[in-house]
Write a protein that holds these residues in place. Structure first.
Motif, short mmCIF file in Angstrom:
data_model
loop_
_atom_site.label_atom_id
_atom_site.label_comp_id
_atom_site.label_asym_id
_atom_site.label_seq_id
_atom_site.Cartn_x
_atom_site.Cartn_y
_atom_site.Cartn_z
N PHE A 9 54.00 8.92 51.00
CA PHE A 9 53.06 8.65 49.91
C PHE A 9 52.31 7.35 50.18
O PHE A 9 51.11 7.25 49.96
CB PHE A 9 53.80 8.57 48.57
N ASP A 10 53.04 6.34 50.62
CA ASP A 10 52.43 5.04 50.92
C ASP A 10 51.36 5.20 52.00
O ASP A 10 50.25 4.65 51.88
CB ASP A 10 53.51 4.05 51.36
N LYS A 11 51.64 5.97 53.03
CA LYS A 11 50.67 6.20 54.10
C LYS A 11 49.43 6.92 53.58
O LYS A 11 48.30 6.57 53.95
CB LYS A 11 51.31 6.99 55.24
N MET A 12 49.63 7.93 52.72
CA MET A 12 48.48 8.64 52.15
C MET A 12 47.61 7.70 51.31
O MET A 12 46.38 7.73 51.40
CB MET A 12 48.95 9.82 51.29
N ALA A 13 48.26 6.86 50.50
CA ALA A 13 47.52 5.94 49.64
C ALA A 13 46.77 4.90 50.47
O ALA A 13 45.60 4.60 50.20
CB ALA A 13 48.47 5.26 48.66
N ARG A 14 47.42 4.36 51.49
CA ARG A 14 46.77 3.36 52.34
C ARG A 14 45.61 3.96 53.13
O ARG A 14 44.60 3.29 53.38
CB ARG A 14 47.79 2.67 53.24
N ALA A 15 45.74 5.22 53.52
CA ALA A 15 44.64 5.90 54.21
C ALA A 15 43.45 6.04 53.27
O ALA A 15 42.29 5.89 53.69
CB ALA A 15 45.09 7.26 54.71
N ALA A 16 43.71 6.30 51.99
CA ALA A 16 42.62 6.39 51.00
C ALA A 16 41.92 5.04 50.86
O ALA A 16 40.68 4.98 50.85
CB ALA A 16 43.17 6.85 49.65
N ARG A 25 36.78 -2.35 50.12
CA ARG A 25 37.98 -2.36 50.96
C ARG A 25 38.55 -3.76 51.09
O ARG A 25 39.76 -3.97 51.00
CB ARG A 25 37.64 -1.78 52.34
N GLN A 26 37.69 -4.75 51.25
CA GLN A 26 38.16 -6.13 51.38
C GLN A 26 38.84 -6.59 50.10
O GLN A 26 39.90 -7.21 50.14
CB GLN A 26 36.98 -7.05 51.72
N SER A 27 38.26 -6.30 48.96
CA SER A 27 38.86 -6.68 47.68
C SER A 27 40.16 -5.92 47.44
O SER A 27 41.13 -6.48 46.92
CB SER A 27 37.89 -6.41 46.54
N ALA A 28 40.20 -4.65 47.83
CA ALA A 28 41.42 -3.85 47.65
C ALA A 28 42.57 -4.39 48.48
O ALA A 28 43.74 -4.25 48.10
CB ALA A 28 41.14 -2.40 48.00
N ALA A 29 42.27 -5.03 49.60
CA ALA A 29 43.31 -5.57 50.47
C ALA A 29 44.12 -6.67 49.78
O ALA A 29 45.25 -6.95 50.17
CB ALA A 29 42.70 -6.09 51.77
N GLU A 30 43.54 -7.26 48.75
CA GLU A 30 44.23 -8.33 48.01
C GLU A 30 45.19 -7.80 46.94
O GLU A 30 45.92 -8.56 46.32
CB GLU A 30 43.20 -9.24 47.36
N VAL A 31 45.18 -6.49 46.73
CA VAL A 31 45.99 -5.85 45.70
C VAL A 31 47.28 -5.35 46.33
O VAL A 31 47.27 -4.74 47.40
CB VAL A 31 45.22 -4.68 45.05
N VAL A 32 48.40 -5.58 45.65
CA VAL A 32 49.69 -5.06 46.10
C VAL A 32 49.73 -3.58 45.76
O VAL A 32 49.50 -3.19 44.61
CB VAL A 32 50.86 -5.80 45.41
N LEU A 33 49.99 -2.75 46.75
CA LEU A 33 50.12 -1.31 46.54
C LEU A 33 51.61 -0.99 46.58
O LEU A 33 52.28 -1.26 47.58
CB LEU A 33 49.38 -0.54 47.63
N GLN A 34 52.11 -0.45 45.48
CA GLN A 34 53.54 -0.18 45.37
C GLN A 34 53.76 1.28 45.00
O GLN A 34 53.25 1.76 43.99
CB GLN A 34 54.18 -1.09 44.32
N LEU A 98 48.28 17.99 48.28
CA LEU A 98 48.98 16.79 47.81
C LEU A 98 48.24 15.52 48.23
O LEU A 98 48.09 14.59 47.45
CB LEU A 98 50.42 16.77 48.31
N GLU A 99 47.76 15.48 49.45
CA GLU A 99 47.05 14.29 49.93
C GLU A 99 45.81 14.02 49.07
O GLU A 99 45.49 12.86 48.79
CB GLU A 99 46.65 14.47 51.39
N ASP A 100 45.13 15.07 48.64
CA ASP A 100 43.96 14.89 47.78
C ASP A 100 44.35 14.32 46.42
O ASP A 100 43.64 13.48 45.86
CB ASP A 100 43.20 16.20 47.60
N LEU A 101 45.48 14.76 45.89
CA LEU A 101 45.93 14.24 44.60
C LEU A 101 46.35 12.77 44.73
O LEU A 101 46.00 11.94 43.89
CB LEU A 101 47.08 15.08 44.04
N VAL A 102 47.07 12.43 45.78
CA VAL A 102 47.46 11.03 46.01
C VAL A 102 46.20 10.17 46.16
O VAL A 102 46.12 9.08 45.58
CB VAL A 102 48.39 10.90 47.23
N THR A 106 45.12 7.14 43.66
CA THR A 106 44.89 5.83 44.28
C THR A 106 43.50 5.30 43.94
O THR A 106 43.34 4.15 43.50
CB THR A 106 45.07 5.92 45.81
N VAL A 107 42.48 6.12 44.14
CA VAL A 107 41.10 5.70 43.86
C VAL A 107 40.94 5.37 42.37
O VAL A 107 40.31 4.37 42.01
CB VAL A 107 40.10 6.79 44.31
N HIS A 108 41.52 6.20 41.51
CA HIS A 108 41.43 5.97 40.06
C HIS A 108 41.99 4.59 39.70
O HIS A 108 41.36 3.83 38.96
CB HIS A 108 42.18 7.07 39.32
#
Length: 129
Positions: A9-16, A25-34, A98-102, A106-108
């Protein structure tokens, strides 16, 4: 066949996130993805959600449109993805990969980081239809 684990799931979200255009993308890099299996109980209580399956993701932080240089956020912003509720929605829908839903969740949640409300998002993303 077993369900994808937290790492998948983490890989799918990071790919998005990697597909976001600059400067997002630069601003998103500052956000913790959990990515975790279930929403924490304290989050469910705060949001007054009785069924954890109702929450597939969450943005915690101060949206970019509300930030102040004189009053910085004391904590990093965070986007949560909840694996079990996402899997439940995916199975219930049965009409999407599933990848599309993840990616959608993530985008939302990152859209909230960029300052979009649920109403703003709904004007361009009629996901429930």
């Amino acid at each position: 066949m077993s369900d994808p684990d937290l790492s998948a799931f983490d890989k799918m979200a990071r790919a998005a996130v990697a597909q976001f255009p600059e400067p997002f993308r630069q601003s998103a890099a500052e956000v913790v993805l959990q990515v975790v299996d279930w929403p924490p109980e304290e989050i469910l209580r705060e949001m007054e959600i009785g069924d954890p399956l109702e929450l597939t993701g969450l943005y915690e932080g101060i949206p970019m449109t509300e930030r102040s240089l004189t009053w910085p956020s004391p904590y990093p912003d965070r986007v949560w993805l909840f694996r079990r509720p996402i899997l439940a929605e995916w199975r219930e829908r049965g009409d999407i990969a599933l990848e599309d839903l993840v990616t959608h969740v993530t985008v939302h949640e990152f859209a909230h980081h960029f300052g979009w409300s649920d109403g703003d998002i709904a004007t361009i993303d009629r996901w429930w239809e």
